[in-house]
Scaffold this active site. Structure first.
Site, PDB file in Angstrom:
ATOM      1  N   CYS A 148      31.466   7.704 -74.711  1.00  0.00           N
ATOM      2  CA  CYS A 148      31.270   8.251 -76.055  1.00  0.00           C
ATOM      3  C   CYS A 148      29.780   8.250 -76.332  1.00  0.00           C
ATOM      4  O   CYS A 148      29.075   7.298 -76.007  1.00  0.00           O
ATOM      5  CB  CYS A 148      32.003   7.413 -77.098  1.00  0.00           C
ATOM      6  SG  CYS A 148      31.836   8.068 -78.769  1.00  0.00           S
ATOM      7  N   ASN A 198      37.352  -6.900 -82.023  1.00  0.00           N
ATOM      8  CA  ASN A 198      37.720  -7.400 -80.706  1.00  0.00           C
ATOM      9  C   ASN A 198      36.457  -7.569 -79.892  1.00  0.00           C
ATOM     10  O   ASN A 198      35.854  -6.582 -79.478  1.00  0.00           O
ATOM     11  CB  ASN A 198      38.691  -6.436 -80.028  1.00  0.00           C
ATOM     12  CG  ASN A 198      40.017  -6.424 -80.749  1.00  0.00           C
ATOM     13  OD1 ASN A 198      40.658  -7.455 -80.929  1.00  0.00           O
ATOM     14  ND2 ASN A 198      40.405  -5.258 -81.229  1.00  0.00           N
ATOM     15  N   CYS A 246      48.108   5.602 -77.801  1.00  0.00           N
ATOM     16  CA  CYS A 246      46.691   5.742 -78.134  1.00  0.00           C
ATOM     17  C   CYS A 246      46.013   6.422 -76.950  1.00  0.00           C
ATOM     18  O   CYS A 246      46.104   5.947 -75.818  1.00  0.00           O
ATOM     19  CB  CYS A 246      46.125   4.339 -78.378  1.00  0.00           C
ATOM     20  SG  CYS A 246      44.357   4.322 -78.664  1.00  0.00           S
ATOM     21  N   CYS A 256      28.497   3.302 -81.141  1.00  0.00           N
ATOM     22  CA  CYS A 256      28.643   2.284 -82.184  1.00  0.00           C
ATOM     23  C   CYS A 256      28.385   0.897 -81.592  1.00  0.00           C
ATOM     24  O   CYS A 256      28.796   0.588 -80.480  1.00  0.00           O
ATOM     25  CB  CYS A 256      30.036   2.344 -82.800  1.00  0.00           C
ATOM     26  SG  CYS A 256      30.348   3.917 -83.587  1.00  0.00           S
ATOM     27  N   GLU A 264      41.349   5.344 -70.410  1.00  0.00           N
ATOM     28  CA  GLU A 264      42.539   4.538 -70.646  1.00  0.00           C
ATOM     29  C   GLU A 264      43.411   5.121 -71.756  1.00  0.00           C
ATOM     30  O   GLU A 264      42.915   5.757 -72.686  1.00  0.00           O
ATOM     31  CB  GLU A 264      42.121   3.110 -71.032  1.00  0.00           C
ATOM     32  CG  GLU A 264      41.426   2.405 -69.876  1.00  0.00           C
ATOM     33  CD  GLU A 264      41.030   0.970 -70.175  1.00  0.00           C
ATOM     34  OE1 GLU A 264      41.217   0.142 -69.284  1.00  0.00           O
ATOM     35  OE2 GLU A 264      40.551   0.669 -71.274  1.00  0.00           O
ATOM     36  N   CYS A 293      31.413  -1.326 -80.307  1.00  0.00           N
ATOM     37  CA  CYS A 293      32.463  -0.678 -79.519  1.00  0.00           C
ATOM     38  C   CYS A 293      32.114  -0.699 -78.041  1.00  0.00           C
ATOM     39  O   CYS A 293      31.035  -0.280 -77.639  1.00  0.00           O
ATOM     40  CB  CYS A 293      32.648   0.756 -80.000  1.00  0.00           C
ATOM     41  SG  CYS A 293      33.730   1.742 -78.937  1.00  0.00           S
ATOM     42  N   CYS A 344      41.894  -2.365 -79.880  1.00  0.00           N
ATOM     43  CA  CYS A 344      40.899  -1.396 -80.340  1.00  0.00           C
ATOM     44  C   CYS A 344      39.517  -1.773 -79.859  1.00  0.00           C
ATOM     45  O   CYS A 344      39.102  -2.916 -80.003  1.00  0.00           O
ATOM     46  CB  CYS A 344      40.801  -1.391 -81.852  1.00  0.00           C
ATOM     47  SG  CYS A 344      42.268  -0.972 -82.671  1.00  0.00           S
TER      48      CYS A 344
END
Ligand code: SAH
Ligand code: SF4
Length: 370
Positions: A111, A298, A104, A115, A91, A118, A341
């Protein structure tokens, strides 16, 4: 397979053109057609010799990523989902503000850092994007936004590598992509307006300082190693002290005279006022010029974490700013389309079992003892 010219920075395009027997200024013209005008049809590049245009048609292409969807949020934020093959999708998000337009961009499908807070991390890791796949997000966004807004002027004024992925774990693609963004014949963005955000890949910070020192944001999220180890697993390899020293070295080359520390505010986990004071001691001890950007967490269902309350967030920010540290609170944008985010999920075929590892970690208790 024809070569996609979006893969090339200007030097690489010049080398490609040299192979076709063309001089560098031809590569510059071609580069400007592609990036400044958004052209993909060689036939329309009217100031290139016919012979070159037909050579290019035979061996090259300028091709965007297949677009899966486009969503617009009520606040004007736009999110695109791009197909990067093999069941993966990434995205990119455009965030319009009064005085700027920020894009962004993603650097990886998934990834591997994993984390805890995330959503990309929870999906695991599939693969690095190529330089062309990173640039294609900008190329597509800039030129489709110009059409959308009916302007020939530049729309994207700032770029942040804050989408899916850890950019410093995809270094060999990141550097040529950054060069295209910065090149005066490309997007002409200044180094101050291009930000690499990293969870702290220390050796690559030193290389970035040498190769392409753009603005730097470092995802800190915790004032001490025991907590950061849990939130950002890469901390076990590069602990906070080493990370801060690398930030200091980076500052010598950086286009701004401070580092931005990002800090995702997690209710009851890292948002206590004592932790804010610990942060002050940490950055004072390291004598590092920095700003803090507090990001309201978020939430996404699998995280099992909650956003700090607004009161707690403001009290935390006040402790930092009373100590003389410039502190901002990131406004959440694109909430209604999951474009904020850490909500960028795309679609990732996990090849590392990271998703599984994180799922196991979910049982780790993160709440501090009262
Ligand atoms: N991998 C890089 C860049 C991508 S993440 C990095 O970690 O810095 C961009 C920013 O979003 C990081 O600061 C990251 O910590 C933050 N982030 C991740 N998940 C989030 C969430 N759920 N809520 C708020 N911020 C989040
Ligand atoms: Fe990767 Fe950054 Fe998400 Fe951590 S916060 S998992 S480093 S994308």
């Amino acid at each position: 397979m024809k070569t996609n010219l979006l893969e090339f920075d200007l030097d690489a395009l010049a080398a490609f053109c040299a192979q076709l027997g063309e001089q560098r200024f031809r590569a510059t013209q071609l580069f400007r057609w592609i990036h400044q005008r958004g052209a993909s049809d060689f036939g329309a590049m009217s100031d290139l010799a016919k012979a070159l245009r037909s050579k290019l048609e035979g061996c090259a292409r300028v091709e965007a990523l297949p677009l899966i969807s486009e969503q617009a949020a009520s606040d004007g934020t736009l999110k695109w989902l791009f197909d990067v093959r093999d069941g993966n999708a990434v995205e990119a998000v455009f965030i319009p503000e009064d005085d700027r337009g920020t894009l962004c961009v993603s650097s990886q499908a998934g990834c591997a850092v994993g984390c805890r807070f995330c959503s990309t991390g929870h999906q695991g890791f599939s693969r690095n994007l190529t330089a062309g796949e990173i640039v294609a997000q900008l190329w597509f966004a800039e030129h489709s936004l110009r059409k959308r807004f009916g302007t020939a002027e530049r729309v994207i004024t700032n770029l942040v590598m804050m989408g899916m992925g850890e950019p410093l774990q995809n270094y060999s693609a990141l550097i040529p992509a950054l060069r295209v963004m910065l090149d005066d014949h490309g997007y002409g963005l200044s180094r101050r307006r291009v930000t690499v955000s990293t969870s702290g890949v220390v050796p690559m910070l030193d290389r970035l300082a040498q190769d392409c020192p753009v603005a730097l944001a470092v995802s800190l999220h915790a004032p001490n190693d025991p907590l950061r180890d849990k939130l950002v697993p890469l901390n076990r390899k590069y602990p906070i002290h080493e990370l801060l020293q690398a930030c200091k070295r980076y500052l010598v080359h950086a286009p701004r005279d401070f580092i931005t520390f990002e800090y995702c505010m997690l209710d009851g986990v890292n948002d206590q006022l004592a932790q804010a004071r610990e942060l002050i001691d940490l950055v004072r001890g390291a004598e590092i010029r920095c700003k803090f950007n507090l990001i309201p967490f978020n939430p996404f269902p699998a995280s099992g974490l909650l956003r700090s309350t607004q009161n707690q967030l403001l009290a935390f920010a006040k402790v930092l700013s009373d100590a003389g540290i410039v502190t901002t609170v990131r406004r959440t944008r694109g909430d209604d389309i999951d474009a904020a985010c850490g909500q960028l999920a795309g679609d990732v075929r996990d090849r590392t079992r990271a998703a599984l590892r994180i799922a196991r970690q979910r049982t780790i208790e993160l709440k501090p003892v009262a």
